[in-house]
Design a protein around this motif. Structure first.
Motif, mmCIF file in Angstrom:
data_model
loop_
_atom_site.group_PDB
_atom_site.id
_atom_site.type_symbol
_atom_site.label_atom_id
_atom_site.label_comp_id
_atom_site.label_asym_id
_atom_site.label_seq_id
_atom_site.Cartn_x
_atom_site.Cartn_y
_atom_site.Cartn_z
ATOM 1 N N ALA A 1 0.142 -15.706 2.063
ATOM 2 C CA ALA A 1 0.865 -16.315 0.810
ATOM 3 C C ALA A 1 2.337 -15.795 0.805
ATOM 4 O O ALA A 1 3.231 -16.774 0.378
ATOM 5 C CB ALA A 1 -0.093 -15.944 -0.497
ATOM 6 N N ALA A 2 2.512 -14.701 1.381
ATOM 7 C CA ALA A 2 3.977 -14.338 1.339
ATOM 8 C C ALA A 2 4.335 -13.435 2.577
ATOM 9 O O ALA A 2 3.934 -12.053 2.523
ATOM 10 C CB ALA A 2 4.334 -13.262 0.182
ATOM 11 N N PRO A 3 4.741 -14.229 3.533
ATOM 12 C CA PRO A 3 5.182 -13.402 4.777
ATOM 13 C C PRO A 3 6.032 -12.229 4.668
ATOM 14 O O PRO A 3 6.846 -12.411 3.788
ATOM 15 C CB PRO A 3 5.500 -14.505 5.891
ATOM 16 C CG PRO A 3 5.244 -16.026 4.935
ATOM 17 C CD PRO A 3 5.171 -15.448 3.495
ATOM 18 N N PRO A 4 5.925 -11.572 5.777
ATOM 19 C CA PRO A 4 7.064 -10.242 5.799
ATOM 20 C C PRO A 4 8.308 -10.983 6.089
ATOM 21 O O PRO A 4 8.482 -11.911 6.906
ATOM 22 C CB PRO A 4 6.470 -9.393 7.086
ATOM 23 C CG PRO A 4 5.335 -10.123 7.615
ATOM 24 C CD PRO A 4 4.818 -11.143 6.851
ATOM 25 N N PRO A 5 9.435 -10.028 5.675
ATOM 26 C CA PRO A 5 9.294 -9.012 4.997
ATOM 27 C C PRO A 5 9.083 -9.060 3.502
ATOM 28 O O PRO A 5 8.877 -7.828 2.855
ATOM 29 C CB PRO A 5 10.694 -8.424 5.219
ATOM 30 C CG PRO A 5 11.525 -9.352 5.518
ATOM 31 C CD PRO A 5 10.710 -10.425 5.949
ATOM 32 N N GLU A 6 9.349 -10.101 2.775
ATOM 33 C CA GLU A 6 9.072 -10.211 1.369
ATOM 34 C C GLU A 6 7.822 -9.873 1.152
ATOM 35 O O GLU A 6 7.854 -9.114 -0.006
ATOM 36 C CB GLU A 6 9.182 -11.769 1.007
ATOM 37 C CG GLU A 6 10.777 -11.995 1.192
ATOM 38 C CD GLU A 6 11.016 -12.801 2.487
ATOM 39 O OE1 GLU A 6 10.113 -12.800 3.272
ATOM 40 O OE2 GLU A 6 12.226 -13.038 3.127
ATOM 41 N N GLY A 7 6.646 -10.181 1.731
ATOM 42 C CA GLY A 7 5.315 -9.713 1.229
ATOM 43 C C GLY A 7 4.778 -8.560 1.587
ATOM 44 O O GLY A 7 3.530 -8.255 1.335
ATOM 45 N N LEU A 8 5.364 -7.716 2.294
ATOM 46 C CA LEU A 8 4.848 -6.835 3.055
ATOM 47 C C LEU A 8 4.456 -5.777 2.148
ATOM 48 O O LEU A 8 3.397 -4.816 2.026
ATOM 49 C CB LEU A 8 6.053 -6.065 3.954
ATOM 50 C CG LEU A 8 5.251 -5.054 5.121
ATOM 51 C CD1 LEU A 8 3.943 -5.507 5.618
ATOM 52 C CD2 LEU A 8 6.278 -4.746 6.041
ATOM 53 N N ALA A 9 5.418 -5.325 1.057
ATOM 54 C CA ALA A 9 5.034 -4.341 0.157
ATOM 55 C C ALA A 9 3.787 -4.587 -0.694
ATOM 56 O O ALA A 9 2.760 -3.674 -0.808
ATOM 57 C CB ALA A 9 6.225 -4.096 -0.760
ATOM 58 N N ALA A 10 3.612 -5.824 -1.167
ATOM 59 C CA ALA A 10 2.549 -6.350 -1.893
ATOM 60 C C ALA A 10 1.155 -6.235 -0.845
ATOM 61 O O ALA A 10 0.094 -5.662 -1.207
ATOM 62 C CB ALA A 10 2.573 -7.542 -2.416
ATOM 63 N N ALA A 11 1.431 -6.611 0.256
ATOM 64 C CA ALA A 11 0.309 -6.506 1.280
ATOM 65 C C ALA A 11 0.028 -4.920 1.465
ATOM 66 O O ALA A 11 -1.215 -4.789 1.368
ATOM 67 C CB ALA A 11 0.578 -7.166 2.662
ATOM 68 N N LEU A 12 0.585 -4.164 1.668
ATOM 69 C CA LEU A 12 0.367 -2.723 1.735
ATOM 70 C C LEU A 12 -0.325 -2.227 0.607
ATOM 71 O O LEU A 12 -1.383 -1.235 0.628
ATOM 72 C CB LEU A 12 1.565 -1.889 2.001
ATOM 73 C CG LEU A 12 2.226 -2.021 3.321
ATOM 74 C CD1 LEU A 12 3.649 -1.141 3.484
ATOM 75 C CD2 LEU A 12 1.244 -1.587 4.467
ATOM 76 N N ALA A 13 0.208 -2.576 -0.582
ATOM 77 C CA ALA A 13 -0.505 -2.122 -1.849
ATOM 78 C C ALA A 13 -1.737 -2.740 -2.025
ATOM 79 O O ALA A 13 -2.996 -2.013 -2.283
ATOM 80 C CB ALA A 13 0.227 -2.437 -3.155
ATOM 81 N N VAL A 14 -2.195 -3.897 -1.899
ATOM 82 C CA VAL A 14 -3.339 -4.802 -2.118
ATOM 83 C C VAL A 14 -4.401 -4.189 -1.066
ATOM 84 O O VAL A 14 -5.371 -3.802 -1.474
ATOM 85 C CB VAL A 14 -3.079 -6.135 -1.895
ATOM 86 C CG1 VAL A 14 -4.546 -6.801 -2.097
ATOM 87 C CG2 VAL A 14 -2.487 -6.586 -3.121
ATOM 88 N N GLY A 15 -3.931 -4.125 0.151
ATOM 89 C CA GLY A 15 -4.863 -3.650 1.262
ATOM 90 C C GLY A 15 -5.328 -2.158 1.108
ATOM 91 O O GLY A 15 -6.501 -1.775 1.099
ATOM 92 N N THR A 16 -4.260 -1.295 0.504
ATOM 93 C CA THR A 16 -4.554 0.116 0.366
ATOM 94 C C THR A 16 -5.604 0.317 -0.737
ATOM 95 O O THR A 16 -6.664 1.058 -0.709
ATOM 96 C CB THR A 16 -3.353 0.800 0.062
ATOM 97 O OG1 THR A 16 -2.616 0.837 1.337
ATOM 98 C CG2 THR A 16 -3.565 2.256 -0.077
ATOM 99 N N ALA A 17 -5.480 -0.639 -1.833
ATOM 100 C CA ALA A 17 -6.432 -0.482 -2.845
ATOM 101 C C ALA A 17 -7.652 -0.763 -2.465
ATOM 102 O O ALA A 17 -8.839 -0.211 -2.741
ATOM 103 C CB ALA A 17 -5.877 -1.066 -4.041
ATOM 104 N N ALA A 18 -7.818 -1.995 -1.659
ATOM 105 C CA ALA A 18 -9.163 -2.455 -1.273
ATOM 106 C C ALA A 18 -10.048 -1.551 -0.369
ATOM 107 O O ALA A 18 -10.891 -0.999 -0.483
ATOM 108 C CB ALA A 18 -8.775 -3.768 -0.513
ATOM 109 N N GLY A 19 -9.059 -0.959 0.385
ATOM 110 C CA GLY A 19 -9.691 -0.093 1.733
ATOM 111 C C GLY A 19 -10.184 1.500 0.868
ATOM 112 O O GLY A 19 -11.228 1.914 1.145
ATOM 113 N N LEU A 20 -9.182 1.682 -0.204
ATOM 114 C CA LEU A 20 -9.760 3.009 -0.948
ATOM 115 C C LEU A 20 -10.868 2.929 -1.449
ATOM 116 O O LEU A 20 -11.740 3.725 -1.565
ATOM 117 C CB LEU A 20 -8.573 3.565 -1.877
ATOM 118 C CG LEU A 20 -8.956 4.649 -2.748
ATOM 119 C CD1 LEU A 20 -8.802 5.700 -1.915
ATOM 120 C CD2 LEU A 20 -7.744 4.579 -3.553
ATOM 121 N N ALA A 21 -11.229 1.805 -2.276
ATOM 122 C CA ALA A 21 -12.544 1.533 -2.969
ATOM 123 C C ALA A 21 -13.523 1.587 -2.380
ATOM 124 O O ALA A 21 -14.520 2.046 -2.399
ATOM 125 C CB ALA A 21 -12.352 0.423 -3.980
#
Length: 138
Positions: free
Chosen positions: A33-53
């Motif tokens: 939905a939002a390619p890098p570099p613009e979407g990279l921070a959101a992608a890291l945050a969402v991915g990290t939360a999903a992986g952590l849970a």
């Protein structure tokens, strides 16, 4: 039921792979939905939360055999689990962002992420065993 060290390690690695796939898969969805570099921070945050849970649920039940129940116990344990993940997340993000900065390709970004996750999970197991799941069998 006692589990051998080798079996426990194999299970931990398998769960790390599952959580890593969840993490990187969630990142791909965000980046679509939002390619890098613009979407990279959101992608890291969402991915990290999903992986952590995902990893918490698997580790709690199958690796550390934590018998605690209830919202209060889970909140306390998950909070400590997440805190132990801060340093290891920085390892993961650092590797992923370094690979992106050096090569600027999706394949290398994901390779950096995978390497960072592997190193981070090795460190995280030791932290979790010592500070989070102190009464388990691992």
């Amino acid at each position: 039921m006692a589990v051998s060290g080798a079996a426990l390690a194999a299970l931990y690695v398998a769960f790390a792979v599952v959580a890593g796939a969840v993490n990187l898969g969630a990142q791909r969805l965000v980046l679509a939905a939002a390619p890098p570099p613009e979407g990279l921070a959101a992608a890291l945050a969402v991915g990290t939360a999903a992986g952590l849970a995902t990893k918490y649920a698997l580790d709690k039940r199958w690796i550390f055999r934590d018998p605690s129940r209830g919202v209060r116990a889970h909140a306390r344990r998950f909070g400590t689990y997440a805190l132990m993940g801060v340093a290891t997340t920085l390892i993961f993000w650092g590797a992923e962002l370094a690979f992106w900065a050096l090569w600027r390709t999706e394949a290398m970004r994901e390779l950096g992420g995978a390497l960072g996750l592997a190193i981070g999970y090795a460190v995280k197991y030791r932290l979790d065993r010592r500070f989070v799941f102190t009464g388990g069998s691992a």
